[in-house]
Design an enzyme around this catalytic site. Structure first.
Site, PDB file in Angstrom:
ATOM      1  N   SER A   1      12.725  -4.205  10.143  1.00  6.14           N
ATOM      2  CA  SER A   1      13.973  -4.248  10.907  1.00  6.14           C
ATOM      3  C   SER A   1      14.182  -5.529  11.706  1.00  6.14           C
ATOM      4  O   SER A   1      15.292  -5.805  12.147  1.00  6.14           O
ATOM      5  CB  SER A   1      14.075  -3.041  11.850  1.00  6.14           C
ATOM      6  OG  SER A   1      13.178  -3.173  12.930  1.00  6.14           O
TER       7      SER A   1
ATOM      8  N   LYS B   1      12.933  -4.178  19.037  1.00  2.00           N
ATOM      9  CA  LYS B   1      14.324  -4.571  18.767  1.00  2.00           C
ATOM     10  C   LYS B   1      14.760  -5.592  19.807  1.00  2.00           C
ATOM     11  O   LYS B   1      14.164  -5.740  20.857  1.00  2.00           O
ATOM     12  CB  LYS B   1      15.276  -3.365  18.854  1.00  2.00           C
ATOM     13  CG  LYS B   1      14.983  -2.232  17.882  1.00  2.00           C
ATOM     14  CD  LYS B   1      15.392  -2.577  16.475  1.00  2.00           C
ATOM     15  CE  LYS B   1      15.201  -1.428  15.525  1.00  2.00           C
ATOM     16  NZ  LYS B   1      13.829  -1.212  15.062  1.00  2.00           N
TER      17      LYS B   1
END
Length: 144
Positions: free
Chosen positions: A65, A102
């Site tokens: 990701s 993230k």
């Protein structure tokens, strides 16, 4: 060592030695440079990468990701828990029972977790989430 589905955590160990040799010439990525006058000194990666040893942890990335931010599967992250979270920082977060890494997006009173891969969704954090910003990523160590 602590393991979750997405990250494996490690704590720094006491240094055992003087560090590795640093060849202080600047290595050319273009044409070869003469090595006649290089200096040799010792360097400790602990000293270079860790500001607050008591609040620093390492974790291995699992997944894809964050590949557009240069964080690839099995890269080793250096995470400092003493740093303040801020917009645009890359953070390790605990979200609904799992750790994830993230980019933080903070706008007004909203927090978003932004992946750096278009194949993954942006996560809007709400009061329904069990959410903690666990630490800020300061460095990444890669194998080549």
């Amino acid at each position: 060592m602590t393991t979750s589905k997405n990250l494996t955590f490690f704590t720094p160990k006491a240094s055992s030695g003087d560090g590795a040799v640093l060849v202080d010439v600047g290595i050319s990525a273009g044409f070869p440079s003469p090595a006649d006058d290089f200096r040799e000194t010792r360097i400790s990666l602990d000293d270079e990468l860790i500001q607050n040893k008591d609040a620093t942890f390492f974790a291995k990335v699992k997944g894809q990701s964050m590949i557009d931010a240069g964080l690839d599967d099995n890269d080793l992250l250096v995470i400092d828990r003493s740093l303040e979270p801020a917009n645009n920082k890359i953070a390790v977060c605990f979200l609904d029972g799992e750790f994830t890494v993230k980019r933080l997006r903070v706008e007004k009173n909203e927090v978003w977790l932004q992946p750096e891969n278009p194949n993954y969704p942006i996560i809007n954090i709400t009061e329904d989430n069990d959410f903690v910003i666990w630490g800020i990523v300061t460095n990444v160590i890669k194998k080549v």
